[in-house]
Motif scaffolding. Structure first.
Motif, short mmCIF file in Angstrom:
data_model
loop_
_atom_site.label_atom_id
_atom_site.label_comp_id
_atom_site.label_asym_id
_atom_site.label_seq_id
_atom_site.Cartn_x
_atom_site.Cartn_y
_atom_site.Cartn_z
N ARG A 1 0.84 -1.21 0.00
CA ARG A 1 0.00 0.00 0.00
C ARG A 1 0.87 1.25 0.00
NH1 ARG A 1 -2.56 1.41 3.83
NH2 ARG A 1 -1.66 -0.09 5.28
N TYR B 1 -1.48 -2.39 -7.08
CA TYR B 1 -1.49 -3.38 -5.99
C TYR B 1 -2.94 -3.62 -5.57
CZ TYR B 1 -0.94 -4.91 -1.09
OH TYR B 1 -1.03 -5.57 0.11
N GLY C 1 -4.23 -4.84 -2.91
CA GLY C 1 -4.53 -4.47 -1.51
C GLY C 1 -4.99 -3.03 -1.37
N MET D 1 -8.50 -2.32 0.41
CA MET D 1 -8.56 -1.54 1.64
C MET D 1 -9.24 -0.19 1.43
SD MET D 1 -7.74 -3.78 3.71
CE MET D 1 -8.47 -2.72 4.94
N HIS E 1 -10.03 -3.84 12.51
CA HIS E 1 -9.05 -4.53 11.68
C HIS E 1 -8.72 -5.83 12.41
CE1 HIS E 1 -4.84 -4.57 9.68
NE2 HIS E 1 -5.71 -5.11 8.90
N SER F 1 0.04 -6.43 11.35
CA SER F 1 0.54 -7.39 10.37
C SER F 1 1.68 -8.23 10.97
CB SER F 1 1.05 -6.60 9.17
OG SER F 1 1.03 -7.41 8.05
N LYS G 1 -2.58 -12.79 13.58
CA LYS G 1 -4.04 -12.67 13.39
C LYS G 1 -4.58 -13.84 12.55
CE LYS G 1 -4.91 -8.77 11.38
NZ LYS G 1 -5.45 -8.76 10.02
N ASP H 1 -10.00 -10.47 8.23
CA ASP H 1 -9.38 -9.14 8.22
C ASP H 1 -10.21 -8.00 8.80
OD1 ASP H 1 -7.12 -7.63 7.65
OD2 ASP H 1 -7.81 -7.07 5.68
N TYR I 1 -7.90 -12.47 1.73
CA TYR I 1 -6.72 -11.94 1.00
C TYR I 1 -5.55 -12.07 1.96
CZ TYR I 1 -3.94 -8.33 -1.50
OH TYR I 1 -2.97 -7.63 -2.19
N ARG J 1 0.95 -12.15 -1.72
CA ARG J 1 -0.45 -12.24 -1.30
C ARG J 1 -1.19 -13.28 -2.10
NH1 ARG J 1 -2.57 -8.71 2.90
NH2 ARG J 1 -0.90 -7.27 3.31
N PHE K 1 -6.18 2.11 8.86
CA PHE K 1 -7.19 2.58 7.90
C PHE K 1 -8.24 3.52 8.52
CE2 PHE K 1 -5.72 -1.71 6.84
CZ PHE K 1 -5.00 -1.40 5.69
C1 LIG Z 1 -4.09 -5.26 2.20
C2 LIG Z 1 -3.54 -4.76 3.27
O1 LIG Z 1 -4.07 -4.93 4.50
P1 LIG Z 1 -3.89 -6.23 5.42
O2 LIG Z 1 -2.41 -6.32 5.70
O3 LIG Z 1 -4.72 -5.98 6.60
O4 LIG Z 1 -4.36 -7.42 4.61
C3 LIG Z 1 -2.31 -3.98 3.20
O5 LIG Z 1 -1.95 -3.38 4.22
O6 LIG Z 1 -1.69 -3.95 2.14
#
Ligand SMILES: C=C(OP(=O)(O)O)C(=O)O
Ligand SMILES: Nc1ncnc2c1ncn2[C@@H]1O[C@H](COP(=O)(O)OP(=O)(O)O)[C@@H](O)[C@H]1O
Length: 502
Positions: free
Chosen positions: A57, A164, A166, A170, A190, A215, A219, A241, A259, A305, A381
């Motif tokens: 991200r 990306y 993600g 997000m 989260h 992260s 989790k 998530d 994801y 991912r 977020f």
């Molecule tokens: C997709 C994302 O969130 P997460 O790590 O919670 O999956 C990210 O931070 O790139």
């Protein structure tokens, strides 16, 4: 004379319905995969596998836009002028279960980046195409400038210059969490969720569990684990998530499929099978010369991912909502606390939510492992005013006093070379708490409750006083409490009781 509303109407319309040459809608997952197939790297698993230009991200490029300035307006106009000549794909998705008044999200992406639409449609539950939506995410990955513009008032995010996936996921869920806070009286979490069926002194009971964590702090590992339970005990995995916690103590799920990060997947049997199945959509993982996907090769990124299908993960069902939350875990990777501690009050739990404390893991930055880190709500977020989230969680916990909150240390105790909290120790400690087999005692140095005994091999290894004298421990924890308080007072508007609770 035009009213302010009329003047802005064309702007809002363009923002939420980007102009384009033609719009492809209602495409099936197979059709999206076919359009994106020119980008897929062949592999023996038969999965779609995409390699992106941007591989994580773009937090530093993310702007929350409340009032438009000339520069932002001119950028958007340039983007719209460009899109007018492009084909776009629109995917309409449902955030949440069909029976719970879900939010509808529309995602627009230029056709060249059909892979993002493919991943979005597999991640969420798709709906028949519709023109109006609660949330809009517009993605123009090819744009030369990288900028993520978040418009909270219009429930829209415009992603420029990032391919990306993600970022798209997000952006959509960031807005869903914001709506949960602003319109539903709840708070976005989260966090993963599951149900654990355990024998308690009253017989077999189902306990709803929410698992928070930055992260790399466990989790996914905890959420998908079966804790070694055998029937009639067992687990039901719901979400990996994002959950939306409501004032009545229910947690709504948001995603159909998960994801996941793949950097540790070789050590996570519950999700390895799902990630190795042909239905998985892989992002930024290495394919060896013989065609095998090599999840342990991090040459492309440590943020590999995959979208994995929930029906390929053991102990999942179609259910994504948790009808009753009984326990919330705050995962922290620390080097000085027991495997599990029970927090004493809603105020203390809200404080630990605000502290969002952990240490940096290799998932984030291998060169800074172990350094202290704080992110409010373990949640990067939150759009604005994070103290509102802390106060909201406090209110929900006060209104639902049956919810117990625990700190789970997934690191070590006794310093960097201390006793390792293996996943097994963590799984057993959690079951001990949920089954009410742990007797708790107050520890005046930690300021919360700790287990009198843990039913695990070499339990004394995990007792702080095996590693530290009382004086030493009081000094370490005293310094930490001061640091925590200094941090919390910075949040203007946070309930005073929360600040006093650490
Ligand atoms: C997709 C994302 O969130 P997460 O790590 O919670 O999956 C990210 O931070 O790139
Ligand atoms: N006590 C523990 N609990 C959970 N995971 C642990 C623990 N100790 C080590 N790990 C490892 O840490 C990693 C956590 O990764 P993951 O569960 O994907 O984290 P997250 O979902 O928070 O990003 C896994 O490789 C797991 O095996």
């Amino acid at each position: 004379m035009l009213s302010v509303y009329d003047e802005f109407q064309p702007f809002i319309t363009a923002l939420r319905h980007p102009p384009c040459r033609s719009l492809l809608r209602d495409l099936s997952n197979q059709e999206l995969a076919a359009i994106a197939s020119f980008e897929s790297v062949p592999n023996n698993q038969g999965s779609a596998l995409y390699v992106t230009r941007i591989r994580s991200r773009s937090a530093a490029f993310t702007e929350i836009v409340y009032s438009m300035d000339e520069e932002a307006l001119s950028l958007l106009k340039q983007v719209w002028d460009y899109l007018r000549w492009q084909q776009m794909i629109r995917v309409t998705a449902r955030i949440g279960a069909h029976d719970k008044n879900p939010m509808i999200a529309n995602m627009y992406v230029t056709r060249r980046y059909a892979r993002i639409a493919h991943m979005f449609a597999a991640n969420f539950a798709t709906e028949a195409d519709q023109d109006t939506a609660d949330i809009v995410t517009v993605v123009v990955p090819e744009w030369h400038q990288r900028k993520i513009l978040v418009f909270p008032q219009y429930r829209t995010t415009c992603i420029l210059g990032s391919d990306y996936y993600g970022e798209t996921k997000m952006a959509t869920l960031r807005m869903a969490m914001h709506i949960a806070r602003e319109e539903l009286g709840g708070v976005g979490l989260h966090a993963g969720s599951k149900i654990v069926r355990v024998n308690t002194p009253r017989g077999l009971e189902e306990k709803g569990l929410i698992v928070f964590g930055l992260s790399g702090t466990g989790k996914t590992t905890i959420t998908t684990s079966d804790h070694g339970l055998e029937a009639p005990e067992g687990v039901e995995v719901l979400q990996d998530d994002i959950n939306l916690l409501l004032p009545n103590g229910k947690a709504l799920g948001t995603e159909r499929n998960f994801y996941i990060k793949t950097d540790n997947v070789m050590k996570q049997p519950e999700i390895l099978a799902a990630a190795s199945h042909s239905s998985a959509i892989i992002e930024n993982c290495w394919v060896d010369d013989d065609g095998n996907i090599n999840f342990n090769n991090h040459a492309l990124t440590t943020n590999g991912r995959a979208i994995v299908f929930r029906d390929k993960i053991p102990n999942t069902s179609e259910k994504i909502d948790l009808d009753r939350v009984d326990a919330i875990l705050f995962n922290m990777r620390r080097y000085d606390t027991p495997p599990i501690c029970r927090l004493m009050s809603p105020e203390q739990a809200a404080a630990f939510y605000m502290l969002g404390e952990s240490t940096i893991t290799s998932a984030e930055d291998p060169s800074r492992v172990g350094q202290a880190k704080r992110v409010v709500g373990f949640d990067p977020f939150i759009i604005d005013n994070p103290h509102v989230n802390g106060n909201r969680l406090l209110r929900i916990l006060r209104d639902n006093p049956h919810i117990k909150c625990y700190i789970v240390n997934t690191g070590r105790i006794g310093g960097r070379d201390g006793a390792n909290m293996t996943p097994d120790v963590t799984f057993k400690a959690i079951v001990g708490a949920l089954s009410e087999r742990i007797n708790w005692k107050y520890d005046d140095i930690l300021g919360c409750e700790v287990p009198e005994a843990l039913d695990i091999p070499n339990a004394e290894q995990y007792d702080p006083y095996t590693h530290y004298s009382r004086e030493e421990y009081a000094q370490i924890m005293g310094a930490l409490r001061k640091e925590r308080k200094d941090y919390l007072v910075k949040f203007k508007g946070l309930a005073q009781e929360v600040i006093s609770a650490v």
